[in-house]
Design an enzyme around this catalytic site. Sequence first.
Site, PDB file in Angstrom:
ATOM      1  N   CYS A  64       0.808  -1.218   0.000  1.00 45.50           N
ATOM      2  CA  CYS A  64       0.000   0.000   0.000  1.00 45.50           C
ATOM      3  C   CYS A  64       0.848   1.278   0.000  1.00 45.50           C
ATOM      4  O   CYS A  64       1.399   1.619  -1.028  1.00 45.50           O
ATOM      5  CB  CYS A  64      -1.013  -0.055   1.136  1.00 45.50           C
ATOM      6  SG  CYS A  64      -2.407   1.038   0.820  1.00 45.50           S
TER       7      CYS A  64
ATOM      8  N   HIS B 189      -3.036  -5.234   1.729  1.00 47.68           N
ATOM      9  CA  HIS B 189      -2.305  -5.452   2.990  1.00 47.68           C
ATOM     10  C   HIS B 189      -2.344  -6.926   3.423  1.00 47.68           C
ATOM     11  O   HIS B 189      -3.133  -7.276   4.307  1.00 47.68           O
ATOM     12  CB  HIS B 189      -2.966  -4.653   4.117  1.00 47.68           C
ATOM     13  CG  HIS B 189      -2.875  -3.177   3.972  1.00 47.68           C
ATOM     14  ND1 HIS B 189      -1.857  -2.431   4.527  1.00 47.68           N
ATOM     15  CD2 HIS B 189      -3.697  -2.297   3.354  1.00 47.68           C
ATOM     16  CE1 HIS B 189      -2.051  -1.156   4.253  1.00 47.68           C
ATOM     17  NE2 HIS B 189      -3.157  -1.043   3.542  1.00 47.68           N
TER      18      HIS B 189
ATOM     19  N   GLU C 252      -0.423  -8.313   5.329  1.00 45.38           N
ATOM     20  CA  GLU C 252       0.025  -8.366   6.730  1.00 45.38           C
ATOM     21  C   GLU C 252      -1.160  -8.331   7.696  1.00 45.38           C
ATOM     22  O   GLU C 252      -0.990  -8.594   8.883  1.00 45.38           O
ATOM     23  CB  GLU C 252       1.016  -7.217   7.026  1.00 45.38           C
ATOM     24  CG  GLU C 252       0.442  -5.801   7.055  1.00 45.38           C
ATOM     25  CD  GLU C 252       0.310  -5.142   5.681  1.00 45.38           C
ATOM     26  OE1 GLU C 252       0.368  -5.851   4.668  1.00 45.38           O
ATOM     27  OE2 GLU C 252       0.117  -3.901   5.648  1.00 45.38           O
TER      28      GLU C 252
HETATM   29  N1  GLN Z   1      -3.473   6.347   1.035  1.00 44.95           N
HETATM   30  C1  GLN Z   1      -2.252   6.089   1.727  1.00 44.95           C
HETATM   31  C2  GLN Z   1      -1.085   6.875   1.148  1.00 44.95           C
HETATM   32  O1  GLN Z   1      -1.203   7.593   0.218  1.00 44.95           O
HETATM   33  C3  GLN Z   1      -1.910   4.612   1.723  1.00 44.95           C
HETATM   34  C4  GLN Z   1      -2.903   3.852   2.563  1.00 44.95           C
HETATM   35  C5  GLN Z   1      -2.391   2.586   3.157  1.00 44.95           C
HETATM   36  O2  GLN Z   1      -1.186   2.309   3.250  1.00 44.95           O
HETATM   37  N2  GLN Z   1      -3.319   1.817   3.645  1.00 44.95           N
HETATM   38  O3  GLN Z   1      -0.026   6.768   1.647  1.00 44.95           O
END
Ligand code: GLN
Length: 198
Positions: A78, A172, A174
């Site tokens: 992410c 994710h 994790e």
């Molecule tokens: N939207 C977040 C960002 O731009 C990422 C979100 C996440 O890691 N769950 O960093």
Amino acid sequence: MKVGVLALQGDVREHMSALIACGVEPLAVRRPDEVSHVDAMVIPGGESTTIAQLARIFGVFDVMRERISKGMPVYGSCAGMILLADEILDAKAGQETFGGLDITVRRNAFGRQVDSFESDISFRDGSTDLIRAVFIRAPWVERVGVGIEVLAEVDSHPVAVRSASVLATSFHPELTGDHRIHRYFIEEVARVAIQQVK
Ligand code: GLN
């Protein structure tokens, strides 16, 4: 293999647990000498602008960027995917990334449709079993460069990609207790990349 988790912000502990379940002893990494000392790294989910700013403050930004460009195996989930992308759309003004993965990602891409969702998706690691993917204000990939393999997609948008040494997912793993992606990173990305350098 010494695997570090960049421990500046985000879900560090969950990645540490997943790595332990895969049989490696992870190290929480905050200092430049720690980045130099590990064989591979994980960049957690969290907030990509905050992680980038803290990386500057803690003095690890340049060493991260340099080691990734020289082939250190890295996995980012992410926010971690955003930090590994060479190019970001809908970035905050002046937002920096470590780069290393020739892709363009759009931040909060699913956010305009649904903020967070879970879905069972296929992950091209040779298994036909679906994998539970948790998306939280997730990015998607809008462009993949030469040599980038797409491992998973949602609605035709790549959400898991890899190069020879870098793996990134919009979701994710994790958070689900299913360690398949971490195992794939350790066995198919990191071990192979490290072996080739030796
Ligand atoms: N939207 C977040 C960002 O731009 C990422 C979100 C996440 O890691 N769950 O960093």
